[in-house]
Design an enzyme around this catalytic site. Structure first.
Site, PDB file in Angstrom:
ATOM      1  NE  ARG A   1     -13.113 -27.809 -33.005  1.00  0.00           N
ATOM      2  CZ  ARG A   1     -11.977 -26.753 -33.260  1.00  0.00           C
ATOM      3  NH1 ARG A   1     -12.358 -25.844 -33.908  1.00  0.00           N
ATOM      4  NH2 ARG A   1     -10.890 -26.738 -32.461  1.00  0.00           N
TER       5      ARG A   1
ATOM      6  CD  GLN B   1      -3.121 -28.452 -21.332  1.00  0.00           C
ATOM      7  OE1 GLN B   1      -3.306 -28.923 -22.428  1.00  0.00           O
ATOM      8  NE2 GLN B   1      -3.938 -27.105 -21.324  1.00  0.00           N
TER       9      GLN B   1
ATOM     10  CG  ASN C   1      -1.700 -19.429 -35.378  1.00  0.00           C
ATOM     11  OD1 ASN C   1      -0.410 -19.759 -35.942  1.00  0.00           O
ATOM     12  ND2 ASN C   1      -2.212 -19.463 -34.304  1.00  0.00           N
TER      13      ASN C   1
ATOM     14  CG  ASN D   1      -4.071 -75.560 -61.844  1.00  0.00           C
ATOM     15  OD1 ASN D   1      -3.736 -74.506 -62.783  1.00  0.00           O
ATOM     16  ND2 ASN D   1      -5.384 -75.709 -61.758  1.00  0.00           N
TER      17      ASN D   1
ATOM     18  CG  ASN E   1      -8.785 -71.458 -42.375  1.00  0.00           C
ATOM     19  OD1 ASN E   1     -10.156 -71.429 -42.583  1.00  0.00           O
ATOM     20  ND2 ASN E   1      -8.195 -70.401 -42.028  1.00  0.00           N
TER      21      ASN E   1
ATOM     22  CB  SER F   1     -13.420 -77.277 -60.460  1.00  0.00           C
ATOM     23  OG  SER F   1     -12.672 -76.555 -61.443  1.00  0.00           O
TER      24      SER F   1
HETATM   25  C1  UD1 Z   1      -5.423 -23.252 -32.913  1.00  0.00           C
HETATM   26  C2  UD1 Z   1      -4.889 -21.694 -32.706  1.00  0.00           C
HETATM   27  C3  UD1 Z   1      -5.447 -20.934 -33.862  1.00  0.00           C
HETATM   28  C4  UD1 Z   1      -4.835 -21.485 -35.269  1.00  0.00           C
HETATM   29  C5  UD1 Z   1      -5.278 -22.941 -35.331  1.00  0.00           C
HETATM   30  C6  UD1 Z   1      -4.243 -23.522 -36.529  1.00  0.00           C
HETATM   31  C7  UD1 Z   1      -4.919 -21.276 -30.165  1.00  0.00           C
HETATM   32  C8  UD1 Z   1      -5.708 -20.680 -29.063  1.00  0.00           C
HETATM   33  N1  UD1 Z   1      -5.515 -21.180 -31.456  1.00  0.00           N
HETATM   34  O1  UD1 Z   1      -7.065 -23.059 -32.801  1.00  0.00           O
HETATM   35  O2  UD1 Z   1      -4.951 -19.628 -33.888  1.00  0.00           O
HETATM   36  O3  UD1 Z   1      -5.399 -21.007 -36.438  1.00  0.00           O
HETATM   37  O4  UD1 Z   1      -4.964 -23.576 -34.120  1.00  0.00           O
HETATM   38  O5  UD1 Z   1      -4.591 -24.840 -36.641  1.00  0.00           O
HETATM   39  O6  UD1 Z   1      -3.962 -21.919 -30.035  1.00  0.00           O
HETATM   40  N2  UD1 Z   1      -4.428 -28.611 -27.003  1.00  0.00           N
HETATM   41  C9  UD1 Z   1      -3.910 -28.883 -25.979  1.00  0.00           C
HETATM   42  N3  UD1 Z   1      -4.356 -28.547 -24.841  1.00  0.00           N
HETATM   43  C10 UD1 Z   1      -5.558 -27.650 -24.673  1.00  0.00           C
HETATM   44  C11 UD1 Z   1      -6.158 -27.282 -25.820  1.00  0.00           C
HETATM   45  C12 UD1 Z   1      -5.882 -27.700 -27.103  1.00  0.00           C
HETATM   46  O7  UD1 Z   1      -2.996 -29.521 -25.961  1.00  0.00           O
HETATM   47  O8  UD1 Z   1      -6.126 -27.186 -23.631  1.00  0.00           O
HETATM   48  C13 UD1 Z   1      -3.959 -29.045 -28.266  1.00  0.00           C
HETATM   49  C14 UD1 Z   1      -5.053 -29.796 -29.199  1.00  0.00           C
HETATM   50  O9  UD1 Z   1      -4.939 -31.295 -28.763  1.00  0.00           O
HETATM   51  C15 UD1 Z   1      -4.597 -29.718 -30.514  1.00  0.00           C
HETATM   52  C16 UD1 Z   1      -3.923 -28.286 -30.435  1.00  0.00           C
HETATM   53  O10 UD1 Z   1      -3.698 -27.913 -29.051  1.00  0.00           O
HETATM   54  O11 UD1 Z   1      -3.700 -30.679 -31.094  1.00  0.00           O
HETATM   55  C17 UD1 Z   1      -4.652 -27.224 -31.149  1.00  0.00           C
HETATM   56  O12 UD1 Z   1      -6.026 -27.064 -30.483  1.00  0.00           O
HETATM   57  P1  UD1 Z   1      -7.424 -26.634 -30.960  1.00  0.00           P
HETATM   58  O13 UD1 Z   1      -8.481 -27.074 -30.292  1.00  0.00           O
HETATM   59  O14 UD1 Z   1      -7.602 -27.730 -32.366  1.00  0.00           O
HETATM   60  O15 UD1 Z   1      -7.126 -25.356 -31.557  1.00  0.00           O
HETATM   61  P2  UD1 Z   1      -7.924 -24.484 -32.786  1.00  0.00           P
HETATM   62  O16 UD1 Z   1      -9.144 -24.268 -32.216  1.00  0.00           O
HETATM   63  O17 UD1 Z   1      -7.708 -25.393 -34.144  1.00  0.00           O
HETATM   64 CA    CA Z   2      -7.164 -27.310 -34.677  1.00  0.00          CA
END
Ligand code: UD1
Ligand code: CA
Length: 462
Positions: free
Chosen positions: A24, A88, A185, A381, A390, A409
């Protein structure tokens, strides 16, 4: 960066989730490396987390190398002692729940943070860590809950100020009634390690995004059949900590990033004002996290100060730009450009003057000059339109100017060049040879006045 205090007793490991694709953001830069006021999101989070734990795990997958490099550069003294990298298994276990699988934490409690919450502060994280429940969830209320997981609180359990949590429903999986919930959340959690390790393998990806949601851990912890199966006989205490929605805001787009930067800027300006800085129009001034103000400074409207700077007892006038430099007891601008590596002390810099890697001590440069790669001594000055040449097209060269040098100047000083103290350079001179102390340097073609030329050229009587 300072090291963690040696005598600190830590009780929590920290896991920062940074493995998402960040689609996004619509950017080639990994989401957590986007900057606010000169610091990346992950840098801001790590700086706030280091006082809490000496066992910090960063979960990576997409563009892992770029993120690792950036963290290694900035936090080298904490690696590998305090900061660890984990990859991961994103192919098989995508999602925030998948991100936690296989992370080996040292402490019995784990603080989990999304990597896209750059404004969280140590004190708020400590408040979450101080709670005693088996799971603690950060929540906030927003009139427009778009994008956040909806938190279902259990009205019968817990107290009004400390309610128990029943479930988190992701927006994409929520029905109309659930979507109307405004308790959200925030994305920071504390888990008992043993409980998290027991429940993580039971996450499923049967949801709208076919991902393993960390947020589903709540429903699993409420599933009495599952708990029995896992030989957990006690009811699980799941608390909600109400947090500041601005501080815990998550960044999913460049619009969010701009909003978060506004908040950080207001913080930085307030801190500066508390130290005695006067801003004419505070909201028009951009400053970065690495800017230090000392003494009494005045910052006029439209000023931008970036990088690592020290500004002491100085006046920066409207629409000036200062980058990674030190300015002491000086006035600068309006509309001046102080580029990196300048040391400007007891000096007056006027309008439309650009200085780069310049050491100016007790100097006046009032108008329209370029002073690059130079040293200028006390009492000198610099006249309007003076330029240090330079760059010869291949290399940069230095210009050394002694004390009490008067440069008329519109002079060009062709570097490398050395001008000793007590020298006068006549206006319009192109200096190509070093000038010894006490001399006047002048290089001009002699002026001749052709009388009556105007009339001969344009016609008429004058
Ligand atoms: C997440 C929460 C949502 C909460 C919101 C708060 C989940 C499923 N949802 O949504 O409930 O309200 O954050 O900001 O957790 N990431 C990983 N591995 C992945 C996917 C994501 O490490 O496979 C990391 C991303 O890099 C990011 C964080 O987790 O830093 C959150 O992921 P993001 O996709 O932004 O979650 P949200 O849709 O914002
Ligand atoms: Ca997020």
């Amino acid at each position: 960066m300072k090291k963690c205090a040696k005598l600190e007793i830590f009780s929590h490991s920290v896991v920062v989730l940074c493995a998402g694709a960040g689609t996004r953001m619509k950017s080639h830069t990994p989401k957590v490396l986007h900057t606010l006021c000169g610091r990346s999101m992950i840098s801001l989070i790590l700086r706030e987390s280091l006082p809490i734990s000496d066992d910090i795990h960063i979960v990576l997958y997409h563009q892992a190398d770029k993120i690792t490099d950036s963290i290694m550069r900035e936090f080298s003294e904490h690696i590998p002692s305090h900061i660890h990298f984990h990859t991961q298994d994103h192919k098989n276990y995508p999602g925030t729940g998948g991100a936690l699988m296989g992370v080996k934490c040292k402490y019995e409690k784990i603080l989990v943070l999304n990597g896209d919450m750059p404004l969280v502060r140590t004190a708020s994280l400590q408040a979450l860590c101080a709670r005693q429940e088996s799971i603690v969830l950060s929540v906030f209320e927003l009139a427009n809950p778009q994008g956040y997981g909806r938190v279902v609180l259990d009205s019968k359990k817990g107290t009004k100020s400390s309610p128990q949590v029943q479930a988190i429903i992701e927006e994409k999986d929520a029905n109309a009634k659930q979507k109307a919930i405004t308790t959200l959340n925030a994305g920071v959690y504390v888990f008992e390690k043993s409980l998290l390790e027991t429940l993580l393998p039971h996450l499923s990806n049967t949801n709208a995004q076919q991902e393993y949601y960390l947020t589903d851990i709540i429903a699993l912890a409420r599933d009495t059949n599952l708990l029995k199966k896992c030989k957990i006989t006690r009811a699980i205490d799941i608390g909600a900590e109400f947090v500041n929605s601005e501080e815990f805001m998550g960044i999913n787009s460049k619009a969010h990033l701009a909003d978060a930067q506004e908040v950080l800027l207001a913080r930085l300006r307030n801190e500066a004002m508390q130290k005695g800085v006067r801003f004419d129009i505070p909201q028009s001034v951009y400053i970065e996290c690495g800017v230090e103000f000392i003494g009494e400074c005045v910052i006029e409207n439209g000023v931008r100060i970036s990088g690592e700077c020290v500004i002491e007892d100085s006046h920066i006038k409207a629409h000036s730009v200062v980058e990674s430099s030190t300015i002491k007891r000086s006035d600068v601008g309006p509309c001046a450009h102080i580029r990196p590596k300048c040391e400007i002390i007891d000096t007056h810099i006027g309008n439309f003057v650009e200085v780069k890697a310049g050491k100016l001590n007790g100097v006046k440069a009032g108008h329209l000059s370029y002073l690059g790669d130079c040293e200028v001594g006390r009492g000198s000055n610099v006249g309007a339109g003076v330029i240090t040449c330079n760059y010869d097209g291949k290399q940069k060269h230095k210009t050394l100017i002694g004390e009490n040098v008067f440069i008329g100047s519109d002079c060009q000083l062709v570097a490398p060049i050395s001008i000793e103290s007590s020298v006068i350079i006549a206006a319009g001179t192109t200096v190509t040879q070093n000038i010894p102390s006490g001399a006047l340097a002048i290089s001009r073609t002699k002026q001749s006045n052709k009388l009556g030329f105007f009339a001969r050229f344009f016609g008429g009587s004058k």
